[in-house]
Scaffold this motif. Structure first.
Motif, PDB file in Angstrom:
ATOM      1  N   ARG A  20       5.167   6.332  -5.854  1.00 36.16           N
ATOM      2  CA  ARG A  20       4.489   5.149  -5.300  1.00 36.16           C
ATOM      3  C   ARG A  20       5.299   3.863  -5.476  1.00 36.16           C
ATOM      4  NH1 ARG A  20       0.631   8.697  -7.069  1.00 36.16           N
ATOM      5  NH2 ARG A  20      -1.065   9.126  -5.596  1.00 36.16           N
ATOM      6  N   CYS A  67       0.287  -0.528   7.263  1.00 36.36           N
ATOM      7  CA  CYS A  67      -0.077  -0.767   5.869  1.00 36.36           C
ATOM      8  C   CYS A  67      -1.474  -1.358   5.784  1.00 36.36           C
ATOM      9  CB  CYS A  67       0.947  -1.696   5.219  1.00 36.36           C
ATOM     10  SG  CYS A  67       0.650  -1.987   3.461  1.00 36.36           S
ATOM     11  N   GLN A  73      -1.720  -0.480   0.839  1.00 36.66           N
ATOM     12  CA  GLN A  73      -1.021   0.160  -0.273  1.00 36.66           C
ATOM     13  C   GLN A  73       0.426  -0.352  -0.289  1.00 36.66           C
ATOM     14  OE1 GLN A  73      -2.137   4.464  -0.962  1.00 36.66           O
ATOM     15  NE2 GLN A  73      -3.025   4.219   1.082  1.00 36.66           N
ATOM     16  N   LEU A 139      -0.588  10.176   2.265  1.00 34.67           N
ATOM     17  CA  LEU A 139      -1.605   9.142   2.430  1.00 34.67           C
ATOM     18  C   LEU A 139      -2.898   9.778   2.931  1.00 34.67           C
ATOM     19  CD1 LEU A 139       0.481   6.293   4.110  1.00 34.67           C
ATOM     20  CD2 LEU A 139      -0.193   6.493   1.708  1.00 34.67           C
TER      21      LEU A 139
END
Length: 277
Positions: A20, A67, A73, A139
């Protein structure tokens, strides 16, 4: 030779981490194309129809739009590449039309086969990325935002997003996530559910580690858990802080409507009409 290849694959699988935090280093276009080509060649597909599409997003402005749809995120803006995997029977149906064949696959079975094809491919791409030193993160928010993603990517009829991968060079080395003991997943010859006591034993370590991990997110999370009366990991997972049933139902309804809007399927269209009536 077989043992060596097996050892390499086993090590690759065991070393998987969801990344991440990414470096901003770009990924060479030739490497991206090689990974995609190898993954497509190496992925099974029903009827060899390959009912999937990949949309690569590298442009910062376009990534910023996506996004926002993925609940902002930060890793999406940070990583150089976002891949959206789509269940795509549009291409196959166009081929059928041009060859004067009967139309098909704009139905629930067609969508499910295409979705499974796309997910199989996504995992092949994920493994190929990791084999080349790249990091990835799936995701799950793709399903939540599927309607707006489809519009943003200008997906044609009977083409629907089902999952996404953030891809880039890792800028972190997170610990490996725990899994349940193998006995929780593996059944021989038939499904064999354990007794309640044995079942809870399978989840004991997950309950402990998972609870500690979420509590460690900070005092705000601990306070929210207390506010919602959450005292276990299981309670947390279906609370309003995680996967609230009402929110899952709403997402399910939205995705069903998206299938109708995108040209799937007479059966779902009838279901939608009955609910509206």
């Amino acid at each position: 030779m077989t043992d060596e290849r097996g050892a390499v694959i086993s090590e690759l699988l065991r070393s998987h981490r969801s990344i991440r935090r990414f470096k901003t280093d770009p990924i060479e276009p030739e490497l991206i194309e090689r990974i995609c080509a190898d993954a497509i060649q190496g992925s099974s597909s029903s009827g060899n129809l390959n009912t999937f599409a990949l949309v690569l997003t590298e442009d910062p402005a376009r990534k910023a739009k996506l996004c926002a749809l993925h609940y902002e995120q930060p890793m999406i803006r940070q990583a150089p590449l976002l891949i959206t995997f789509c269940a795509d029977v549009h291409r196959t149906r166009r081929w059928l039309t041009l060859r004067e064949a009967r139309d098909n696959f704009n139905n629930l079975q067609g969508f499910l086969v295409a979705a499974f094809d796309a997910i199989i491919l996504a995992q092949s791409v994920a493994l190929a990325c990791e084999a080349h030193g790249l990091g990835i993160c799936y995701l799950g928010t793709t399903i939540d935002a599927a309607t707006e993603i489809a519009r943003t990517l200008e997906l044609p009829e009977t083409c629907v997003p089902v999952t996404s991968l953030v891809v880039g060079y890792p800028d972190e080395a997170p610990a490996r996530r725990d899994r349940l003991p193998l006995a929780a997943y593996l059944h021989r010859e038939r499904y064999q559910p354990p007794a309640d006591a044995d079942f809870l034993d399978l989840y004991a370590e997950r309950e402990s580690k998972g609870w500690q991990r979420y509590q460690a997110l900070g005092p705000d999370m601990a306070a929210k858990m207390a506010e919602h009366g959450i005292t276990s990991l299981a309670q947390f997972y279906t609370s309003d802080l995680k996967y609230a049933p009402a929110r899952c139902e709403a997402t399910s309804e939205q995705f069903s409507q998206l299938l109708v809007e995108q040209g799937y399927t007479d059966r779902l269209r009838g279901t939608a009409r009955r609910k509206q009536g």
